[in-house]
Design a protein around this motif. Structure first.
Motif, mmCIF file in Angstrom:
data_model
loop_
_atom_site.group_PDB
_atom_site.id
_atom_site.type_symbol
_atom_site.label_atom_id
_atom_site.label_comp_id
_atom_site.label_asym_id
_atom_site.label_seq_id
_atom_site.Cartn_x
_atom_site.Cartn_y
_atom_site.Cartn_z
ATOM 1 N N UNK A 165 0.850 -1.183 0.000
ATOM 2 C CA UNK A 165 0.000 0.000 0.000
ATOM 3 C C UNK A 165 0.888 1.235 0.000
ATOM 4 N N UNK A 166 0.541 2.222 -0.795
ATOM 5 C CA UNK A 166 1.304 3.466 -0.836
ATOM 6 C C UNK A 166 0.344 4.648 -0.746
ATOM 7 N N UNK A 167 0.852 5.761 -0.211
ATOM 8 C CA UNK A 167 0.089 7.004 -0.214
ATOM 9 C C UNK A 167 1.073 8.161 -0.308
ATOM 10 N N UNK A 168 0.662 9.289 -0.848
ATOM 11 C CA UNK A 168 1.589 10.396 -1.064
ATOM 12 C C UNK A 168 2.052 11.037 0.233
ATOM 13 N N UNK A 169 3.324 11.439 0.246
ATOM 14 C CA UNK A 169 3.898 12.224 1.329
ATOM 15 C C UNK A 169 4.654 13.399 0.710
ATOM 16 N N UNK A 170 4.947 14.428 1.505
ATOM 17 C CA UNK A 170 5.718 15.553 0.970
ATOM 18 C C UNK A 170 7.122 15.120 0.577
ATOM 19 N N UNK A 171 7.755 15.909 -0.258
ATOM 20 C CA UNK A 171 9.160 15.702 -0.574
ATOM 21 C C UNK A 171 9.960 15.743 0.718
ATOM 22 N N UNK A 172 10.998 14.923 0.791
ATOM 23 C CA UNK A 172 11.880 14.962 1.941
ATOM 24 C C UNK A 172 13.155 15.711 1.630
ATOM 25 N N UNK B 79 16.479 18.287 1.996
ATOM 26 C CA UNK B 79 16.707 19.699 2.320
ATOM 27 C C UNK B 79 15.616 20.621 1.799
ATOM 28 N N UNK B 80 14.936 20.206 0.736
ATOM 29 C CA UNK B 80 13.878 21.040 0.162
ATOM 30 C C UNK B 80 12.491 20.552 0.574
ATOM 31 N N UNK B 81 12.441 19.664 1.531
ATOM 32 C CA UNK B 81 11.185 19.033 1.895
ATOM 33 C C UNK B 81 10.457 19.714 3.042
ATOM 34 N N UNK B 82 9.289 19.187 3.331
ATOM 35 C CA UNK B 82 8.452 19.643 4.434
ATOM 36 C C UNK B 82 8.154 18.460 5.349
ATOM 37 N N UNK B 83 8.049 18.697 6.655
ATOM 38 C CA UNK B 83 7.726 17.587 7.560
ATOM 39 C C UNK B 83 6.307 17.083 7.340
ATOM 40 N N UNK B 84 6.090 15.819 7.679
ATOM 41 C CA UNK B 84 4.760 15.236 7.589
ATOM 42 C C UNK B 84 3.851 15.795 8.682
ATOM 43 N N UNK B 85 4.415 16.019 9.867
ATOM 44 C CA UNK B 85 3.634 16.471 11.012
ATOM 45 C C UNK B 85 3.367 17.975 10.960
ATOM 46 N N UNK C 144 10.432 8.012 13.812
ATOM 47 C CA UNK C 144 9.971 6.838 13.078
ATOM 48 C C UNK C 144 10.134 7.139 11.601
ATOM 49 N N UNK C 145 9.859 6.166 10.760
ATOM 50 C CA UNK C 145 10.144 6.352 9.343
ATOM 51 C C UNK C 145 9.328 7.478 8.731
ATOM 52 N N UNK C 146 8.072 7.622 9.131
ATOM 53 C CA UNK C 146 7.221 8.645 8.532
ATOM 54 C C UNK C 146 7.510 10.020 9.102
ATOM 55 N N UNK C 147 7.582 10.120 10.437
ATOM 56 C CA UNK C 147 7.834 11.420 11.074
ATOM 57 C C UNK C 147 9.264 11.898 10.866
ATOM 58 N N UNK C 148 10.200 11.007 10.643
ATOM 59 C CA UNK C 148 11.635 11.322 10.690
ATOM 60 C C UNK C 148 11.969 11.757 12.121
ATOM 61 N N UNK C 149 12.331 13.014 12.351
ATOM 62 C CA UNK C 149 12.563 13.510 13.715
ATOM 63 C C UNK C 149 11.465 14.519 14.056
ATOM 64 N N UNK C 150 10.728 14.255 15.119
ATOM 65 C CA UNK C 150 9.642 15.144 15.529
ATOM 66 C C UNK C 150 9.868 15.607 16.959
ATOM 67 N N UNK C 151 10.100 16.898 17.175
ATOM 68 C CA UNK C 151 10.314 17.400 18.542
ATOM 69 C C UNK C 151 9.108 17.133 19.436
ATOM 70 N N UNK C 152 9.371 16.947 20.723
ATOM 71 C CA UNK C 152 8.305 16.794 21.711
ATOM 72 C C UNK C 152 8.017 18.159 22.322
ATOM 73 N N UNK C 153 6.816 18.661 22.091
ATOM 74 C CA UNK C 153 6.437 19.958 22.651
ATOM 75 C C UNK C 153 6.240 19.849 24.155
#
Length: 290
Positions: free
Chosen positions: A117-124, A126-132, A251-260
């Motif tokens: 199964x695949x679904x679109x994600x933003x570009x990763x 240096x020119x990318x945007x985070x998923x979160x 995780x693979x999708x979030x990459x690195x996500x800071x904890x607020x």
């Protein structure tokens, strides 16, 4: 990508509305299946070899001899991405033991069910945007991580009830549930690994406990050492994280996500989180876009 996107089921590309597996499939009946969550960047499956190795380790744990080689699986993934006209995507590969007689004991003869199964994600990169959308709100939960002696944490199986119970305990109050082991020491999130910084040292719970050896986790550790960041893998109490200078999840999708916040206490990212996020983006850019 159309609303009725394309799945890859047992060697065939089929519309989502027609993608089915048997109700007698052991992946449905018992969670008797292995899976990997991957990301495609610019059409390249990031850390493909590492995902294949972990998939095989899970299958060995399950005594699931599926008989498929890595090149076959990769071809199916590439076909699925092409059919959905995607280059930057979330990719999930599942292999179940397939349909067998309705007995708990698995049979040695396996006709596996393979679903991609695949679904679109933003570009990763240096020119990318985070998923979160923003840093994560996190809460510790009473639900305990299953001990390795009961279910090895290194095995990525369809049985995700432990994480589901943890997330259900929090409800909509947080983005991620942080779980402890039976001794009350921090292990990981329901779907993520934990890192935190104290006094300039990067800490993460050891995989000697019931902690998934995440591929993103390992890449972050390698990048930290290359960047000269002091690293320690150990055993920690919740108070250690609550007193952190900065913290993030991987995780693979979030990459690195800071904890607020953790349990309502402000933590946030910081210089080391930012440095490692930048190094990770550079690694993705160099590996997949150049």
């Amino acid at each position: 990508m159309t609303d009725d996107h394309i799945y890859h089921v047992d060697g065939e590309l089929v519309p989502a509305s027609e993608a089915t597996v048997s109700v007698d499939d052991r992946g449905f009946r018992y969670g008797d299946a292995a899976f990997e969550t991957m990301r495609a960047y610019g059409g390249t499956i990031f850390a493909w070899d590492e995902h294949v190795e972990r998939l095989e380790r899970t299958c060995e744990t399950l005594s699931l001899e599926h008989g498929l080689d890595a090149s076959d699986l990769r071809e199916r993934i590439d076909e699925t991405l092409a059919a959905n006209d995607l280059a930057d995507a979330y990719v999930r590969l599942s292999i179940t033991r397939g349909v067998q007689p309705g007995k708990l004991t698995p049979q040695p003869e396996v006709d596996p069910t393979v679903v991609i199964y695949v679904k679109p994600l933003p570009r990763g990169g240096l020119k990318g945007d985070p998923v979160w959308d923003g840093p994560a709100t996190v809460g510790t939960v009473e639900t305990r991580r299953i001990p390795n002696e009961s279910l090895p944490a290194a095995a990525k199986t369809h049985n995700y009830l432990n994480g589901i119970l943890a997330r259900a305990e929090l409800g909509d109050e947080a983005d991620e549930a942080l779980m402890c082991d039976l001794e009350g020491e921090i292990t990981e999130g329901a779907t993520s690994n934990l890192f935190f910084v104290r006094d300039g040292t990067l800490h993460t719970p050891t995989t000697d406990g019931p902690v998934l050896p995440g591929i993103t986790r390992e890449i972050v550790l390698e990048l930290a050492r290359e960047d000269g960041v002091s690293v320690r893998e150990g055993r920690y109490e919740p108070a250690d994280v609550l007193g952190a200078d900065e913290a993030f999840l991987t995780n693979r999708t979030w990459e690195l996500r800071p904890i607020a916040t953790l349990d309502g206490r402000d933590i946030g990212g910081g210089l080391i989180t930012e440095q490692l996020s930048r190094s990770y983006d550079e690694h993705v850019e160099d590996t997949c876009y150049r």
